[in-house]
Design an enzyme around this catalytic site. Sequence first.
Site, PDB file in Angstrom:
ATOM      1  N   GLY A  79       0.871  -1.176   0.000  1.00 37.01           N
ATOM      2  CA  GLY A  79       0.000   0.000   0.000  1.00 37.01           C
ATOM      3  C   GLY A  79       0.909   1.228   0.000  1.00 37.01           C
TER       4      GLY A  79
ATOM      5  N   ARG B 126      10.285  -1.532  -4.919  1.00 36.24           N
ATOM      6  CA  ARG B 126       9.044  -1.544  -5.706  1.00 36.24           C
ATOM      7  C   ARG B 126       8.976  -0.256  -6.525  1.00 36.24           C
ATOM      8  NH1 ARG B 126       3.677  -3.491  -3.009  1.00 36.24           N
ATOM      9  NH2 ARG B 126       3.291  -3.939  -5.205  1.00 36.24           N
TER      10      ARG B 126
ATOM     11  N   GLN C 115      -5.724  -8.764  -2.414  1.00 38.15           N
ATOM     12  CA  GLN C 115      -5.700  -7.802  -1.310  1.00 38.15           C
ATOM     13  C   GLN C 115      -7.111  -7.434  -0.844  1.00 38.15           C
ATOM     14  OE1 GLN C 115      -3.827  -7.593  -4.049  1.00 38.15           O
ATOM     15  NE2 GLN C 115      -1.923  -6.485  -3.721  1.00 38.15           N
TER      16      GLN C 115
ATOM     17  N   ASP D 139      -1.482   4.550  -6.309  1.00 40.53           N
ATOM     18  CA  ASP D 139      -0.057   4.440  -5.985  1.00 40.53           C
ATOM     19  C   ASP D 139       0.749   5.592  -6.553  1.00 40.53           C
ATOM     20  OD1 ASP D 139      -1.258   1.567  -6.081  1.00 40.53           O
ATOM     21  OD2 ASP D 139       0.487   1.520  -4.757  1.00 40.53           O
TER      22      ASP D 139
ATOM     23  N   ASN E 137      -3.225   2.524 -10.135  1.00 42.15           N
ATOM     24  CA  ASN E 137      -3.662   1.759  -8.962  1.00 42.15           C
ATOM     25  C   ASN E 137      -3.617   0.276  -9.334  1.00 42.15           C
ATOM     26  OD1 ASN E 137      -4.622   1.726  -6.217  1.00 42.15           O
ATOM     27  ND2 ASN E 137      -6.601   1.066  -6.989  1.00 42.15           N
ATOM     28  N   LYS E 138      -3.961  -0.557  -8.384  1.00 38.10           N
ATOM     29  CA  LYS E 138      -3.885  -2.015  -8.568  1.00 38.10           C
ATOM     30  C   LYS E 138      -4.554  -2.450  -9.864  1.00 38.10           C
ATOM     31  CE  LYS E 138      -2.142  -4.245  -6.483  1.00 38.10           C
ATOM     32  NZ  LYS E 138      -0.741  -4.585  -6.827  1.00 38.10           N
TER      33      LYS E 138
HETATM   34  O1  MRU Z   1       0.580  -4.029  -4.518  1.00 34.71           O
HETATM   35  P1  MRU Z   1      -0.018  -3.285  -3.357  1.00 34.71           P
HETATM   36  O2  MRU Z   1      -0.822  -4.145  -2.452  1.00 34.71           O
HETATM   37  O3  MRU Z   1       1.022  -2.475  -2.619  1.00 34.71           O
HETATM   38  O4  MRU Z   1      -1.006  -2.275  -4.057  1.00 34.71           O
HETATM   39  C1  MRU Z   1      -1.740  -1.379  -3.273  1.00 34.71           C
HETATM   40  C2  MRU Z   1      -2.727  -0.589  -4.031  1.00 34.71           C
HETATM   41  O5  MRU Z   1      -2.817  -0.660  -5.241  1.00 34.71           O
HETATM   42  C3  MRU Z   1      -3.536   0.396  -3.254  1.00 34.71           C
HETATM   43  O6  MRU Z   1      -4.811   0.534  -3.801  1.00 34.71           O
HETATM   44  C4  MRU Z   1      -2.808   1.735  -3.308  1.00 34.71           C
HETATM   45  O7  MRU Z   1      -1.505   1.600  -2.786  1.00 34.71           O
HETATM   46  C5  MRU Z   1      -3.505   2.780  -2.574  1.00 34.71           C
HETATM   47  S1  MRU Z   1      -3.283   2.513  -0.851  1.00 34.71           S
HETATM   48  C6  MRU Z   1      -3.825   3.705   0.115  1.00 34.71           C
END
Ligand code: MRU
Length: 368
Positions: free
Chosen positions: A53, A89, A202, A243, A253-254
């Site tokens: 996140g 990352r 997630q 992100d 975003n994801k």
């Molecule tokens: O791969 P992750 O679990 O780190 O991805 C997280 C996301 O895509 C969240 O939606 C994003 O970080 C926003 S968190 C407040």
Amino acid sequence: MNVAGKPMRTIWAEADGGVDIIDQTLLPHEFVTVTLATLADAAHAIKSMQVRGAPLIGAAAAYGMALAMRDDASDAMLARAADTLLATRPTAVNLRWAIEEMRRLLSPLPPAQRAARAYARAAEICDEDVAINRAIGEAGFGAIETAWRKKGRRGRIDVLTHCNAGWLATVDWGTALAPIYRAQETGIPLHVWVDETRPRNQGASLTAWELREQGVPHTVIADNAGGHLMQHGKVDLCIVGTDRTTASGDVANKIGTYLKALAAYDNKVPFYVALPSPTIDWTISDGMREIPIEERDPREVTEIAGRLPDGSVARVRLTPEDSPAANPAFDVTPARLVTGLITERGICAASREGLLSLFPERREAARA
Ligand code: MRU
């Protein structure tokens, strides 16, 4: 937020300098906290997604710099720590933001002062994240209240969210889920559709877990169900996190967020993106071309982990042994599909002018 009824944050420093986190790779089956003692531990925690996140990645990186300084406060270590953490990352810009912030602060200091200052700043970054998310909750609550008023204050508000942009993705409160927690406090009846969010799930494992801990009614759905629910009037609004948001309002975003935004646009369902200001990358404008998209291990697609009837947790294979898989972890939703950006300073249009109306001090940076 609460875990078993007790308030907790997702990251905190111990008196001996160790940094505690919740190991998110074990949720929802086990709740385990882990102590990070070194730079290598912090880098591993981010890369392996024990913490994940965007805002929490930033906070963990800040503490990673502090752990490095505790070991060796030389200029060489400052550079090595920054490089090591930056390589973990690529997509969430909060990582770069936190590392640059720590370097800017620590570089001019004599080495003897660096560790103490690094811990103090990492703790401040965490406190700032909590305050920012609380403010996002307040601003985003306005969008939920508007939807509630439009419905004649009858029934319930159905919010759809993707991935985990809740308490677990930040230090506390969350971004996309903060308005939901705020609405819950005010007594607006609401229900959350939780996209499972393949491949790492997630939504199914983290968002469902934290909503359950906070007592928010929710239903986990397969990633492909959202469009159908929207066509049938079962979603009042979508709220997701991000992100990295460009200076012109494109949001990464994801993976799968873009498809939800398309479905929302087609069905005239408001689609909001919640973000703290460290998630804005003022140096770029074109999200599709300029945001680096993390490619993760294909085994996250070909295998899945879950709890067996005997209580143990196991990984099983889903695909034929020799079928190749690809695993882009994020996608970019163009600004034109976003109804509004929910920030700690209020809601604005997903555009350069919208963002600058809330962050006028960034006008120079956004011109680049
Ligand atoms: O791969 P992750 O679990 O780190 O991805 C997280 C996301 O895509 C969240 O939606 C994003 O970080 C926003 S968190 C407040």
